[in-house]
Motif scaffolding. Structure first.
Motif, short mmCIF file in Angstrom:
data_model
loop_
_atom_site.label_atom_id
_atom_site.label_comp_id
_atom_site.label_asym_id
_atom_site.label_seq_id
_atom_site.Cartn_x
_atom_site.Cartn_y
_atom_site.Cartn_z
N THR A 42 6.19 11.31 3.93
CA THR A 42 7.02 10.21 3.47
C THR A 42 6.51 8.88 4.02
OG1 THR A 42 8.53 10.52 5.34
CG2 THR A 42 9.08 11.65 3.27
N VAL A 43 6.67 7.82 3.21
CA VAL A 43 6.21 6.50 3.58
C VAL A 43 7.37 5.67 4.11
CG1 VAL A 43 5.21 4.34 2.71
CG2 VAL A 43 4.35 6.54 1.89
N ARG A 44 7.13 4.96 5.22
CA ARG A 44 8.12 4.06 5.78
C ARG A 44 7.52 2.66 5.89
NH1 ARG A 44 12.13 6.50 8.95
NH2 ARG A 44 12.96 4.39 9.19
N GLN A 93 8.47 -5.37 -0.83
CA GLN A 93 7.32 -4.60 -0.36
C GLN A 93 7.70 -3.50 0.63
OE1 GLN A 93 8.06 -7.89 0.16
NE2 GLN A 93 6.58 -8.77 1.57
N CYS A 94 8.92 -3.55 1.14
CA CYS A 94 9.37 -2.49 2.05
C CYS A 94 10.34 -1.53 1.38
CB CYS A 94 10.03 -3.11 3.29
SG CYS A 94 8.87 -3.98 4.37
N ASN A 95 10.57 -1.71 0.10
CA ASN A 95 11.46 -0.82 -0.65
C ASN A 95 10.65 0.34 -1.23
OD1 ASN A 95 13.48 -2.69 -0.12
ND2 ASN A 95 13.34 -3.66 -2.13
N VAL A 96 10.49 1.39 -0.46
CA VAL A 96 9.71 2.55 -0.90
C VAL A 96 10.42 3.22 -2.07
CG1 VAL A 96 8.71 4.75 -0.21
CG2 VAL A 96 8.86 2.87 1.44
N PRO A 97 9.72 3.47 -3.20
CA PRO A 97 10.36 4.12 -4.34
C PRO A 97 10.96 5.47 -3.96
CG PRO A 97 8.21 3.21 -4.96
CD PRO A 97 8.31 3.10 -3.47
N GLY A 98 12.16 5.72 -4.44
CA GLY A 98 12.84 6.97 -4.11
C GLY A 98 12.14 8.20 -4.61
N ASP A 99 11.34 8.06 -5.68
CA ASP A 99 10.65 9.21 -6.26
C ASP A 99 9.17 9.25 -5.88
OD1 ASP A 99 9.83 6.98 -7.67
OD2 ASP A 99 9.99 7.92 -9.65
N LYS A 104 -2.44 8.60 2.02
CA LYS A 104 -3.08 7.36 2.40
C LYS A 104 -2.20 6.19 2.03
CE LYS A 104 -7.83 9.04 2.02
NZ LYS A 104 -9.18 8.83 1.43
N VAL A 105 -2.37 5.06 2.75
CA VAL A 105 -1.52 3.92 2.51
C VAL A 105 -2.31 2.64 2.76
CG1 VAL A 105 -0.65 3.75 4.88
CG2 VAL A 105 0.79 3.04 2.98
N ALA A 106 -1.95 1.57 2.04
CA ALA A 106 -2.58 0.26 2.21
C ALA A 106 -1.57 -0.80 1.86
CB ALA A 106 -3.83 0.13 1.32
N SER A 110 4.67 -3.87 8.07
CA SER A 110 3.89 -2.73 8.52
C SER A 110 4.35 -1.49 7.76
CB SER A 110 4.07 -2.50 10.03
OG SER A 110 3.75 -3.66 10.77
N LEU A 111 3.49 -0.51 7.67
CA LEU A 111 3.87 0.71 6.99
C LEU A 111 3.13 1.90 7.59
CD1 LEU A 111 2.12 0.66 3.49
CD2 LEU A 111 1.87 -1.18 5.10
N ALA A 112 3.71 3.06 7.40
CA ALA A 112 3.16 4.29 7.96
C ALA A 112 3.53 5.48 7.10
CB ALA A 112 3.68 4.49 9.39
N ILE A 113 2.71 6.51 7.18
CA ILE A 113 3.01 7.77 6.53
C ILE A 113 3.40 8.76 7.62
CG2 ILE A 113 2.13 9.69 5.16
CD1 ILE A 113 0.23 7.80 3.82
N ARG A 114 4.60 9.29 7.53
CA ARG A 114 5.06 10.28 8.50
C ARG A 114 4.34 11.60 8.26
NH1 ARG A 114 11.46 10.16 8.18
NH2 ARG A 114 11.28 11.13 10.24
N ASN A 115 4.41 12.47 9.23
CA ASN A 115 3.70 13.75 9.13
C ASN A 115 4.19 14.61 7.96
OD1 ASN A 115 1.97 13.21 11.21
ND2 ASN A 115 3.06 14.43 12.75
N ASN A 116 5.39 14.34 7.46
CA ASN A 116 5.88 15.08 6.30
C ASN A 116 5.48 14.42 4.98
OD1 ASN A 116 7.55 12.87 6.17
ND2 ASN A 116 9.46 13.99 6.50
#
Length: 225
Positions: A196-198, A207-213, A219-221, A188-194
């Motif tokens: 950032t993607v989690r 697939q859960c390793n969000v790029p540091g940069d 939007k997310v998919a 599962s994934l989400a975009i926080r209000n700031n």
């Protein structure tokens, strides 16, 4: 586990004149793509083994679309949900008391948000993916994984239910409020209000390793794996 018939890859596109939602399943080389034109009419192309690329003749203008496993779903301009394609689990049998909806998502089950924010699910339910939590939930959007469901409440809180073998339903305690959600097969994934993607759940391919940069996102998919 019934995994063999739920394998594949998904992708989504955004066109200037509307939304394109597409699905390509490696099992049986079945593919379907949907497009909502500027006039709201739905077009489908690709494989149609189960009629998933054949929109109902009376579908009319639509405001929202999604695709699942050999399944297509749309919300008509009057809020009515329509489904066509594979119906082995009753995923095309829209509840007669559903009423108008504002959001929809699908895999081998369908998740819909009624106009009042109530979430309804139907279809494949071997892992409880259609068992919506009993406590009140006023949702704005939903996402469907292979065996779990995700909802975003209007207050920004993310809710998950269904299969949790990889922790895909364990919402991080520090997630906070979010603006968008997505669901892969087992993550599962989400975009926080700031911005950032989690991500959480199965991470076999990173697939859960969000790029540091990555930076802020809007939007997310997620793909199937």
């Amino acid at each position: 586990m019934a995994q063999s018939k739920h394998t594949g890859r998904t992708y989504a596109l955004l066109a200037p004149t509307g939304v394109v939602a597409a699905f390509l399943a490696t099992a049986g080389a079945v593919g379907v793509a949907q497009n909502t034109h500027a006039d709201g009419l739905v077009r489908c192309w690709g494989g149609t083994t189960n009629g998933e690329s054949n929109p109902p003749a009376d579908l009319g203008v639509c405001t929202n679309i999604d695709t699942g496993f050999n399944l297509s779903v749309a919300i008509q301009s009057d809020g009515r949900v329509r489904c066509w394609g594979l119906n082995h689990y009753g995923q095309c049998n829209v509840p007669v008391d559903l009423g108008a909806c504002t959001a929809v998502a699908a895999w081998s089950h369908v998740v819909a948000v009624q106009s009042g924010g109530t979430v309804r699910c139907w279809g494949w339910n071997d892992y409880g993916q259609c068992n919506v939590p009993s406590d009140p939930m006023h949702a704005s959007s939903v996402a469907a994984g292979v065996r779990h469901s995700v909802a975003l409440q209007v207050d920004g809180i993310v809710r998950c239910w269904g299969d949790n073998v990889y922790g895909q339903c364990y919402v991080p305690a520090d997630l906070g409020t979010c603006s968008a959600i997505g669901a892969g097969s087992y993550h599962s994934l989400a975009i926080r209000n700031n911005g950032t993607v989690r991500c959480w759940g199965l991470n076999q391919y990173g697939q859960c390793n969000v790029p540091g940069d990555l930076g802020p996102c809007s939007k997310v998919a997620a793909s199937v794996i």
